[in-house]
Design a protein around this motif. Structure first.
Motif, mmCIF file in Angstrom:
data_model
loop_
_atom_site.group_PDB
_atom_site.id
_atom_site.type_symbol
_atom_site.label_atom_id
_atom_site.label_comp_id
_atom_site.label_asym_id
_atom_site.label_seq_id
_atom_site.Cartn_x
_atom_site.Cartn_y
_atom_site.Cartn_z
ATOM 1 N N GLN A 272 0.847 -1.193 0.000
ATOM 2 C CA GLN A 272 0.000 0.000 0.000
ATOM 3 C C GLN A 272 0.881 1.241 0.000
ATOM 4 O O GLN A 272 1.687 1.417 0.903
ATOM 5 N N TYR A 273 0.724 2.106 -1.005
ATOM 6 C CA TYR A 273 1.526 3.333 -1.009
ATOM 7 C C TYR A 273 0.769 4.524 -0.466
ATOM 8 O O TYR A 273 1.329 5.564 -0.196
ATOM 9 N N ASN A 274 -0.541 4.362 -0.323
ATOM 10 C CA ASN A 274 -1.337 5.502 0.136
ATOM 11 C C ASN A 274 -2.117 5.144 1.389
ATOM 12 O O ASN A 274 -3.346 5.171 1.406
ATOM 13 N N THR A 275 -1.373 4.787 2.453
ATOM 14 C CA THR A 275 -2.060 4.553 3.726
ATOM 15 C C THR A 275 -2.582 5.874 4.279
ATOM 16 O O THR A 275 -3.439 5.891 5.154
ATOM 17 N N GLU A 276 -2.031 6.966 3.732
ATOM 18 C CA GLU A 276 -2.481 8.286 4.177
ATOM 19 C C GLU A 276 -3.925 8.559 3.748
ATOM 20 O O GLU A 276 -4.585 9.445 4.295
ATOM 21 N N GLY A 277 -4.395 7.828 2.725
ATOM 22 C CA GLY A 277 -5.721 8.132 2.186
ATOM 23 C C GLY A 277 -5.744 9.482 1.495
ATOM 24 O O GLY A 277 -6.777 10.147 1.406
ATOM 25 N N ASP A 283 0.037 14.414 -0.536
ATOM 26 C CA ASP A 283 -0.571 13.767 0.629
ATOM 27 C C ASP A 283 -0.202 12.282 0.660
ATOM 28 O O ASP A 283 0.013 11.704 1.725
ATOM 29 N N MET A 284 -0.119 11.675 -0.542
ATOM 30 C CA MET A 284 0.119 10.235 -0.603
ATOM 31 C C MET A 284 1.542 9.873 -0.188
ATOM 32 O O MET A 284 1.839 8.708 0.040
ATOM 33 N N MET A 285 2.433 10.866 -0.156
ATOM 34 C CA MET A 285 3.796 10.552 0.280
ATOM 35 C C MET A 285 4.176 11.343 1.521
ATOM 36 O O MET A 285 5.347 11.593 1.769
ATOM 37 N N SER A 286 3.193 11.697 2.314
ATOM 38 C CA SER A 286 3.487 12.497 3.505
ATOM 39 C C SER A 286 3.978 11.639 4.670
ATOM 40 O O SER A 286 4.765 12.086 5.487
ATOM 41 N N ARG A 289 6.099 5.932 6.605
ATOM 42 C CA ARG A 289 5.872 4.522 6.324
ATOM 43 C C ARG A 289 4.478 4.277 5.785
ATOM 44 O O ARG A 289 3.523 4.951 6.167
ATOM 45 N N ASP A 290 4.389 3.298 4.900
ATOM 46 C CA ASP A 290 3.097 2.786 4.471
ATOM 47 C C ASP A 290 3.020 1.334 4.939
ATOM 48 O O ASP A 290 3.647 1.004 5.943
ATOM 49 N N SER A 291 2.303 0.505 4.219
ATOM 50 C CA SER A 291 2.102 -0.845 4.732
ATOM 51 C C SER A 291 2.160 -1.897 3.641
ATOM 52 O O SER A 291 2.014 -1.602 2.461
ATOM 53 N N LYS A 342 8.202 4.271 3.016
ATOM 54 C CA LYS A 342 7.158 5.012 2.314
ATOM 55 C C LYS A 342 6.967 4.634 0.847
ATOM 56 O O LYS A 342 7.912 4.399 0.109
ATOM 57 N N ASN A 343 5.707 4.610 0.451
ATOM 58 C CA ASN A 343 5.279 4.386 -0.932
ATOM 59 C C ASN A 343 5.951 3.187 -1.613
ATOM 60 O O ASN A 343 6.595 3.328 -2.653
ATOM 61 N N PRO A 344 5.763 1.998 -1.033
ATOM 62 C CA PRO A 344 6.335 0.795 -1.647
ATOM 63 C C PRO A 344 5.637 0.479 -2.968
ATOM 64 O O PRO A 344 4.529 0.936 -3.219
HETATM 65 CA CA CA Z 1 2.483 6.970 1.278
#
Ligand code: CA
Ligand code: CUK
Ligand code: CUA
Length: 647
Positions: A272-277, A283-286, A289-291, A342-344
């Protein structure tokens, strides 16, 4: 990328061949312009001169002839490749790189008649006027069905990112036989079949296909909640591999990118690269870490059985809640969110069934997650999901996808570095445990240029043979004769059988393959011709050819047999709804006929012993020569029938 980007001077001093430097600089400058800061120190000089590769002479010269397939000889592997926004799937021979076939799936194809014939439209789905529901597609990931942890030659599954559809291709005919539109899914990206059942030990083959969803939307997406992205969410979908009906869905936090499955059937996962929603890329790379989210298949199916589900909009597919808030107790959790840098991009299971490698993309690392430890987390034996991580080596810039050789090594594509990096799993684990002498990275090779997916021969099965790696690159620049502003992509063949990777061939490919798989040829068993008895509407004899009229509906029962159709002419009236059912009664292998009607937009082929049909309104009076489009006989040009439409 503007020409000035090439001189942007933000890179360390050049060390590698000029062409590689040129593109790396462009890409890094492009990303840096987007507000990204990358650890450029991780960019190491490549050392690729092959010395120990099997086809490398003492002089260092590669014997390329070893990788050629001489006239009359056959390839040792099939490569099945997605066609990206062409919407199709392609079949190549390996190592030759010969293109054998393009299988239309989500796209229109006037050779086969995909999107033209009634049979293909029934698979594609239609609008009320009978036209295909969609005529565009975007295929990214192709994965065959499994038995006993290896390919069983039955089916290939492929996603359509644009319209959220899953397609199945029969491997005996190499044709699409089912397409399913996933409910409430936009941006269906990762797809992977399961490799066995998570509970029933007797079921050792694929019965489910797992589908990730990349674009979070309001649910249902009917105009509600558009200004409130906090309410958007994604669904992970399980489709029955046999019926191709969706079985269940899981509501998840964040998005889902690629999908991988375990060899024991117990887990599926998605990076998941956008755990930030986020709804904008900043915002997607703020988050740092993602998951990588893991799904406990048996628990999810139990929850579905117990009815702990809800539905969304008009869909009847049961949905379970897989959000973190609803799954805080590991012992009952349906999902486990493992934090990764971040952003895998990309997650791949190792052929020994022990690990998942998640590529860093915006982090110069790959994260190795231990399968047994994830199961231990679900048993409540670990403190945090992060405890499942057993290695996180620094491998280079822009890691995207990882493949394995079955000898304990991983090969990761480095998009920004334009390299493939080979790293050793055990060494990476030792380094992660603090062993300063352990060196994870064992080799690097430049590719031309900017690789996306890379894949090894049989590498996604227990039979990974460690012979070849294919690098599907996103840019080819100067590697081929120029063909205008749209360049071909390059697919480069690398021999990985020795200690050093050796580049052995540049193959050109039409835009834009994402993922492929390399399958040993003995696994694929195709039919030579079709079977007339599979088509209840077949016309089996020339004498049975006829025109049947029921009111304004006209059916033409027709055969093709070189060099003639079973009827030389037929008459219909303006305004008739005409259905032509064409059976190719030739039995000779490879003896395909075509059928085209000028001005009526009809064009398709029938293979030996196959039946296909088309339906159209005869709205234009006049004479129309229905002709054979597929060269079949010395009298191929003469193979035509006259359709007369009376005013
Ligand atoms: Ca991200
Ligand atoms: S994604 Cu295309 S290069 Cu769709 Cu598999 Cu990574
Ligand atoms: Cu039949 Cu050409």
């Amino acid at each position: 990328m503007s020409p000035s980007d090439h001189e942007s001077g933000s890179l360390p001093p050049p060390q590698d061949p000029a062409r590689r430097r040129f593109l790396s600089a462009t890409a890094v400058a492009g990303l840096a312009g987007a507000g990204l800061s990358l650890g450029l120190a991780a960019c190491k000089k490549s050392d690729t001169a092959g010395a120990a590769g099997p086809a490398v002479a003492a002089s260092g010269k590669v014997d390329y002839s070893k990788y050629e397939v001489p006239p009359g000889q056959l390839d040792t592997y099939y490569s099945f490749s997605s066609g990206g926004h062409s919407g199709e799937v392609r079949i190549y021979g390996m190592p030759s790189g010969r293109l054998f076939k393009r299988i239309p799936v989500f796209n229109m194809d006037c050779l086969v008649g995909w999107g033209v014939t009634n049979e293909s439209k029934a698979i594609l789905g239609t609008r009320p006027d009978g036209s295909p529901k969609y005529t565009t597609g975007d295929t990214h990931h192709v994965h065959p069905s499994y038995t006993n942890g290896t390919y069983d030659g039955q089916h290939i599954f492929v996603n359509d990112k644009i319209h959220g559809r899953l397609a199945r291709i029969r491997l005996d005919t190499m044709e699409c036989d089912k397409i399913t539109e996933l409910p409430n899914v936009q941006g269906f990206h990762g797809v992977f079949p399961d490799k066995r059942d998570p509970v029933d030990a007797k079921i050792n083959h694929t019965t489910r296909v797992f589908c990730g969803m990349e674009f979070h939307t309001p649910q249902p997406n009917d105009g509600r909640d558009m200004d409130d992205p906090k309410k958007y969410f994604c669904l992970f979908t399980c489709v029955d591999a046999q019926t191709m009906e969706p079985r269940w869905q899981v509501k998840v936090d964040g998005n889902m990118d690629l999908v991988a499955t375990s060899y024991d059937g117990k887990l599926a996962c998605s990076n998941q690269y956008n755990t930030e929603g986020g709804v904008h890329y900043e915002d997607m790379m703020s988050a740092e870490r993602d998951s990588c989210v893991f799904f406990h298949i048996a628990r999810i199916e139990e929850a579905v059985r117990q009815g702990k589900t809800f539905t969304i909009g008009t869909s009847k597919v049961p949905v379970v809640d897989g959000t973190q808030a609803a799954n805080s107790d590991p012992k009952t959790a349906l999902t486990c969110y493992v934090p990764v840098p971040k952003n895998p991009h990309g997650v791949n299971a190792s052929p020994d069934g022990k690990y998942y490698a998640c590529s860093g993309k915006l982090s110069p690392t790959a994260t190795l997650i231990d399968h047994a430890l994830v199961l231990q987390w679900f048993d409540g034996q670990l403190k945090t999901p992060r405890d499942t991580v057993v290695a996180e080596p620094e491998i280079g810039l822009g890691p995207l996808h990882t493949a394995f050789d079955g000898r304990g090594n991983a090969y990761t594509t480095l998009f920004l570095d334009s390299q493939i990096v080979k790293w050793n799993l055990e060494a990476a684990k030792k380094a992660f445990q603090g062993d300063k002498t352990a060196q994870a990275v064992v080799d690097r090779i430049d590719v031309q240029y900017q690789p996306g997916h890379g894949f090894t021969s049989m590498g996604e099965t227990r039979e990974a043979d460690g012979k070849f790696f294919l690098s599907d690159n996103k840019f080819s620049k100067d590697r081929f004769l120029p063909v205008g502003p749209l360049h071909p992509e390059s697919s480069q063949l690398i021999d990985i059988s020795g200690d050093k990777m050796v580049l052995v061939a540049d193959h050109s490919v039409y835009s834009e393959p994402h993922d492929s798989i390399i399958v040993r040829r003995d696994i694929i068993k195709t039919r030579q011709i079709y079977d007339l008895s599979d088509f209840p509407n077949a016309t089996t004899k020339v004498q049975d050819c006829r025109l049947e009229r029921q009111g304004k509906k006209v059916t033409i029962h027709l055969t093709s047999q070189a060099p003639a159709y079973g009827l030389r002419e037929w008459k219909v009236k303006k305004g008739d709804e005409v259905t032509i059912i064409l059976t190719n009664i030739d039995k000779v292998e490879d003896l395909t006929h075509g059928f085209a009607i000028p001005k009526y937009n009809i064009n398709f082929i029938v293979n030996p012993q196959e039946t296909k049909s088309v339906t159209f309104i005869a709205d234009k009076p006049g004479v129309y020569w229905c002709y054979c489009t597929n060269f079949c006989h010395a009298l191929h040009l003469e193979m035509r029938s006259r359709m007369m439409v009376e005013a």
